[in-house]
Design a protein around this motif. Structure first.
Motif, mmCIF file in Angstrom:
data_model
loop_
_atom_site.group_PDB
_atom_site.id
_atom_site.type_symbol
_atom_site.label_atom_id
_atom_site.label_comp_id
_atom_site.label_asym_id
_atom_site.label_seq_id
_atom_site.Cartn_x
_atom_site.Cartn_y
_atom_site.Cartn_z
ATOM 1 N N GLU A 349 13.168 -7.673 -49.810
ATOM 2 C CA GLU A 349 12.236 -8.798 -49.889
ATOM 3 C C GLU A 349 12.370 -9.688 -48.658
ATOM 4 O OE1 GLU A 349 9.980 -9.212 -52.196
ATOM 5 O OE2 GLU A 349 10.638 -7.576 -53.501
ATOM 6 N N ILE A 350 11.229 -10.006 -48.055
ATOM 7 C CA ILE A 350 11.172 -11.005 -46.979
ATOM 8 C C ILE A 350 10.190 -12.071 -47.458
ATOM 9 C CG2 ILE A 350 10.764 -11.442 -44.534
ATOM 10 C CD1 ILE A 350 11.250 -8.522 -43.977
ATOM 11 N N PRO A 351 10.667 -13.080 -48.171
ATOM 12 C CA PRO A 351 9.771 -14.015 -48.870
ATOM 13 C C PRO A 351 8.801 -14.764 -47.962
ATOM 14 C CG PRO A 351 12.043 -14.239 -49.634
ATOM 15 C CD PRO A 351 12.090 -13.379 -48.427
ATOM 16 N N ASP A 352 9.219 -15.060 -46.729
ATOM 17 C CA ASP A 352 8.366 -15.880 -45.867
ATOM 18 C C ASP A 352 7.603 -15.061 -44.839
ATOM 19 O OD1 ASP A 352 10.781 -15.223 -44.754
ATOM 20 O OD2 ASP A 352 11.067 -17.109 -43.674
ATOM 21 N N SER A 353 7.460 -13.769 -45.083
ATOM 22 C CA SER A 353 6.809 -12.911 -44.091
ATOM 23 C C SER A 353 5.303 -13.124 -44.014
ATOM 24 C CB SER A 353 7.088 -11.440 -44.402
ATOM 25 O OG SER A 353 6.445 -11.057 -45.604
ATOM 26 N N GLY A 354 4.694 -13.579 -45.115
ATOM 27 C CA GLY A 354 3.246 -13.500 -45.183
ATOM 28 C C GLY A 354 2.866 -12.052 -45.426
ATOM 29 N N GLU A 355 1.654 -11.678 -45.052
ATOM 30 C CA GLU A 355 1.216 -10.300 -45.267
ATOM 31 C C GLU A 355 1.804 -9.389 -44.191
ATOM 32 O OE1 GLU A 355 -2.883 -7.759 -46.107
ATOM 33 O OE2 GLU A 355 -2.951 -9.926 -45.804
ATOM 34 N N ILE A 356 2.425 -8.304 -44.608
ATOM 35 C CA ILE A 356 3.024 -7.360 -43.671
ATOM 36 C C ILE A 356 1.930 -6.437 -43.149
ATOM 37 C CG2 ILE A 356 4.670 -5.467 -43.420
ATOM 38 C CD1 ILE A 356 6.401 -6.875 -45.532
ATOM 39 N N LEU A 357 1.769 -6.405 -41.816
ATOM 40 C CA LEU A 357 0.676 -5.668 -41.193
ATOM 41 C C LEU A 357 1.108 -4.352 -40.577
ATOM 42 C CD1 LEU A 357 -1.266 -8.566 -39.410
ATOM 43 C CD2 LEU A 357 -1.603 -7.625 -41.693
ATOM 44 N N SER A 358 2.406 -4.207 -40.292
ATOM 45 C CA SER A 358 2.844 -2.977 -39.650
ATOM 46 C C SER A 358 4.336 -2.788 -39.849
ATOM 47 C CB SER A 358 2.513 -3.005 -38.148
ATOM 48 O OG SER A 358 2.841 -1.789 -37.527
ATOM 49 N N LEU A 359 4.750 -1.530 -39.967
ATOM 50 C CA LEU A 359 6.154 -1.138 -39.962
ATOM 51 C C LEU A 359 6.336 -0.161 -38.810
ATOM 52 C CD1 LEU A 359 6.720 -0.366 -43.762
ATOM 53 C CD2 LEU A 359 7.518 -2.406 -42.546
ATOM 54 N N GLU A 360 7.251 -0.461 -37.899
ATOM 55 C CA GLU A 360 7.422 0.388 -36.729
ATOM 56 C C GLU A 360 8.898 0.692 -36.501
ATOM 57 O OE1 GLU A 360 5.083 1.804 -35.155
ATOM 58 O OE2 GLU A 360 3.324 0.666 -35.799
ATOM 59 N N PRO A 361 9.313 1.964 -36.614
ATOM 60 C CA PRO A 361 10.687 2.320 -36.252
ATOM 61 C C PRO A 361 10.934 2.013 -34.780
ATOM 62 C CG PRO A 361 9.622 4.095 -37.479
ATOM 63 C CD PRO A 361 8.545 3.119 -37.120
ATOM 64 N N LEU A 362 12.044 1.367 -34.497
ATOM 65 C CA LEU A 362 12.372 0.994 -33.126
ATOM 66 C C LEU A 362 13.887 0.962 -32.983
ATOM 67 C CD1 LEU A 362 10.781 0.166 -30.539
ATOM 68 C CD2 LEU A 362 11.298 -2.200 -31.114
ATOM 69 N N GLY A 363 14.418 1.826 -32.131
ATOM 70 C CA GLY A 363 15.857 1.852 -31.930
ATOM 71 C C GLY A 363 16.591 2.217 -33.205
ATOM 72 N N ARG A 364 17.502 1.356 -33.619
ATOM 73 C CA ARG A 364 18.341 1.649 -34.778
ATOM 74 C C ARG A 364 17.822 1.033 -36.071
ATOM 75 N NH1 ARG A 364 21.417 -2.903 -35.704
ATOM 76 N NH2 ARG A 364 21.344 -4.480 -34.058
ATOM 77 N N GLY A 365 16.557 0.602 -36.062
ATOM 78 C CA GLY A 365 16.025 -0.029 -37.261
ATOM 79 C C GLY A 365 14.513 0.036 -37.338
#
Length: 734
Positions: A349-365
């Motif tokens: 959970e990221i309560p203050d994220s707002g609407e999540i628009l993208s998930l992008e693998p980058l490096g180690r996360g």
């Protein structure tokens, strides 16, 4: 009055567009305004070729109506290593309600369309209020398979069969353990009788909570017989075993459970249709975006209050059937094994994220790009595990467009309301920082892009040429109801030069660019060879015996623009376009020439910063000569002995910081591309006059404190400017 001669050179135009320079600080290697010109690594400026259908293009007759053109979502993505073949990639194109598949190799893409499609209508999420096909899809390649998500449809898993050249599609059910249960009207350590629970209409809910904590009806009834009450939600039944290993209420009540809730999570629920003892909580929206990282599939972006900042991650996929298993495998209420394992699934959970628009693998996360900022999810001391991870806020600057997000090697780039931002790692690779990369050079230009157009901008990266392209609309609209994905402009960033520039694309003919992507560098094809024994051709009956041998082809990555081709005013087909047309004629610079063998030519021009003539802005100077250096573009003569691929360039000088013609400080245009001497050859022969650089000396007319030069293309002709030298005579007095 004393005079002074000065010479000013301009030969390194690698800075691109710079709208922020003002009167005195515009870098000399940049231009203040301009369109349809490209800075190159050798310092020259070239005119772009026309955007046109691919060579040997084919049309996909999809029968898209005018209304669908304006309301449907259009996007594209790449399915990598299809079927486990690292040299086979598909370009996936969403045209509203349908997914189409093409080979993603460079060359002509439109003639590689597969016969299979995916109808998104078949996967509409129950109760979803959206019109199917109006939400864009997200794609994630997963062990040779493809995950597809959108906020309107169930997530789906697509598997390709290399033998039959077909696909199979299955809906993914995202499953979670129920760590919530029902909200009780009483404190966690309060016990009530069955009658009291019934009186408040909560008996079913109270018993479900106990079942979810591991209780059985037998244990609940035993406790009720001994105490008259239903057990409190703080009590775990496993602490109530007597010496015979039987449950005893008296033994249980010897324990002090305080106000801590008992472990819960025995039940595994459908995350979007949560059935608790027949009481169903249905969620109409599904994950907008998906990604594949650390052997798991990640899901996020549900536009609902309860799940706005929720991220689901699956168990490690040692079995593809776990693709929706976003829960720990061990029962948290078990008295034997209840531990959380490293390869488990779960939620973040990221309560203050707002609407999540993208998930992008980058490096180690995984980077989480949302409307309220950017977060980085990673392992703590090693790779990501369900039992050990961290969530770090990288930037408080949010993103406005899902498809504007582009991964560029080890850096992330995205569009925000205030500018274009990068997120990149520090020297150790552990800490990420955010930076606005558009403010310094193109802040004004970016701010002039309509706000609604930014919401649907789509970007892609060409690793071969180190180029970023964003396709967007420069047309102001009042709402997003129609034409959201109809584009007419490209904003480019050359990472080798750190130079910005842009293209204006014609849409007057009715051809509409809707999406952009990049092909892959290698692809596998089959080559048919005859089979020989020694020098003898092998035959079966009267037929040659042949062998199909896989052949790996290497090419450059290229940009491809998904475009709608108007068959009629209410019928559109789909095809691909690029900037690679090789016509050696005046049609080379026409957008959509292949559409009607006429096309529309877009003018290319740029306007320099202010040249002070070597004696500063306070002293007047007169122009003497401007020597312009341009690349020769003529390559041969046609059958009538006319030069092929001619160049032309019209130059205008503008004096005294003026911004219109009223003061009379703008000179007439002059042609600055002139061959040093006539060159003649036989028809169809090559054009080789021995002068690869065309140099012209031009009288520079005008007088003032400073001068600008505007160079523009001539209709039907190329333009490749290497640089120029200006000669001025100015006063030494202010």
């Amino acid at each position: 009055m004393a005079v002074q001669a000065a010479v000013k050179d301009a030969f390194t135009f690698v800075g691109g567009l710079n709208t922020e320079g003002g009167f005195f600080v515009t870098p000399e290697n940049s231009w203040k305004e301009g369109v349809n010109v490209v800075p190159t690594i050798d310092g020259s400026i070239e005119r772009r070729s026309g955007l046109d259908y691919e060579t040997n293009y084919e049309l996909a007759a999809l029968g898209i109506t005018a209304e669908q053109k304006n309301t449907w979502a259009f996007t594209s993505g790449v399915w990598n290593s299809v079927g486990g073949n690292s040299n086979l990639d598909f370009m996936v194109v969403q045209a509203g309600t349908t997914l189409h598949f093409y080979r993603a190799a460079s060359g002509t893409v439109s003639n590689t369309k597969k016969s299979f499609t995916v109808n998104l209508n078949s996967y509409l999420a129950p109760g979803n209020p959206d019109t199917i096909g109006t939400s864009i899809c997200s794609f994630a390649s997963t062990y040779g398979k493809l995950i597809v998500t959108s906020k309107s449809t169930e997530p789906i898993l697509i598997t390709y069969n290399t033998t039959t050249d077909t696909i199979s599609v299955s809906a993914i059910t995202i499953k979670i353990r129920d760590f919530i249960g029902f909200q009780s009207p009483y404190a966690v350590n309060v016990e009530k009788t069955e009658a009291e629970w019934t009186a408040v209409g909560q008996l079913t809910q109270a018993k479900y909570n106990l079942y979810n904590q591991g209780w059985t009806d037998s244990q609940i009834n035993t406790y009720k017989s001994a105490t008259g009450n239903i057990p409190a939600n703080s009590k775990s039944w496993i602490f109530g075993k007597d010496s015979n290993d039987d449950f005893s209420a008296s033994v249980l009540n010897k324990q002090d459970f305080g106000t801590s809730p008992a472990p819960k999570g025995r039940f595994i629920l459908n995350a979007f249709s949560q059935d608790r003892s027949g009481i169903v909580t249905a969620i109409a929206y599904r994950p907008r975006v998906c990604a594949f990282f650390a052997g798991r599939v990640w899901y996020a972006g549900m536009p609902t209050t309860a799940q706005l900042g929720t991220i689901y991650f699956s168990q490690v996929l040692d079995d593809i059937n776990k693709v929706g298993d976003c829960y720990q495998s061990n029962d948290p209420t078990s008295e034997v094994v209840s531990d959380l394992e490293d390869d488990d699934g779960g939620t973040i959970e990221i309560p203050d994220s707002g609407e999540i628009l993208s998930l992008e693998p980058l490096g180690r996360g995984v980077m989480v790009i949302a409307t309220n900022g950017v977060w980085f999810i990673s392992g703590i001391d090693r790779g990501f595990t369900a039992a050990s991870y961290s969530v770090e806020r990288v930037s408080s600057v949010g993103c406005v467009s899902t498809k504007s997000v582009v991964v560029v090697e080890d850096t992330l780039v995205y569009w925000s309301n205030g500018g274009i931002y990068t997120v990149s790692p520090g020297g150790s690779g552990a800490e990420f920082s955010s930076r606005n990369i558009s403010d310094q050079n193109v802040k004004t230009f970016y701010q002039n892009i309509p706000i609604l157009s930014k919401l649907y901008a789509e970007g892609t990266y060409n690793a071969t040429d180190k180029l970023l392209y964003w396709l967007y609309s420069s047309t102001e609209t009042q709402d997003t109801g129609t034409g959201r994905f109809n584009k007419n402009s490209v904003l480019a960033l050359d990472l080798r030069l750190n130079a910005w520039y842009w293209f204006d694309i014609d849409t007057s003919l009715g051809v509409i660019p809707v999406s952009i992507d990049t092909t892959k560098e290698t692809n596998e094809t089959s080559q048919i060879y005859d089979v020989y024994v020694g020098s003898d051709d092998v035959n079966q009956s009267t037929n040659d015996v042949v062998a199909n041998i896989p052949v790996l082809n290497g090419t450059r990555k290229t940009f491809k623009v998904v475009s709608l081709h108007p068959v009629s005013s209410n019928n559109y087909s789909l095809t691909f376009a690029d900037f690679l047309n090789t016509r050696n004629s005046s049609t080379k610079f026409k957008d959509w020439y292949s559409f009607n063998t006429a096309g529309v030519e877009k003018e290319a021009y740029f306007l320099t910063g202010y040249n002070m003539g070597g004696n500063g802005p306070s002293r007047s100077k007169s122009g003497m000569y401007l020597t312009v250096f341009m690349k020769r573009t003529e390559t041969s003569f046609d059958a009538n002995a006319n030069p092929v691929n001619e160049s032309g360039c019209l130059m205008q000088s503008r004096w005294d910081f003026t911004d219109n013609t009223n003061p009379g400080k703008w000179a007439d245009e002059v042609q600055v591309y002139r061959q040093p001497r006539p060159f003649f050859a036989e028809p169809s022969q090559s054009f080789d006059d021995g002068y690869p650089l065309v140099i012209s000396k031009n009288k520079l007319r005008g007088r003032g404190k400073a001068v600008q030069f505007r160079y523009r293309s001539e209709a039907g002709k190329d333009m490749k400017i290497v640089g120029w030298t200006g000669t001025f005579v100015g006063s030494t007095n202010v």
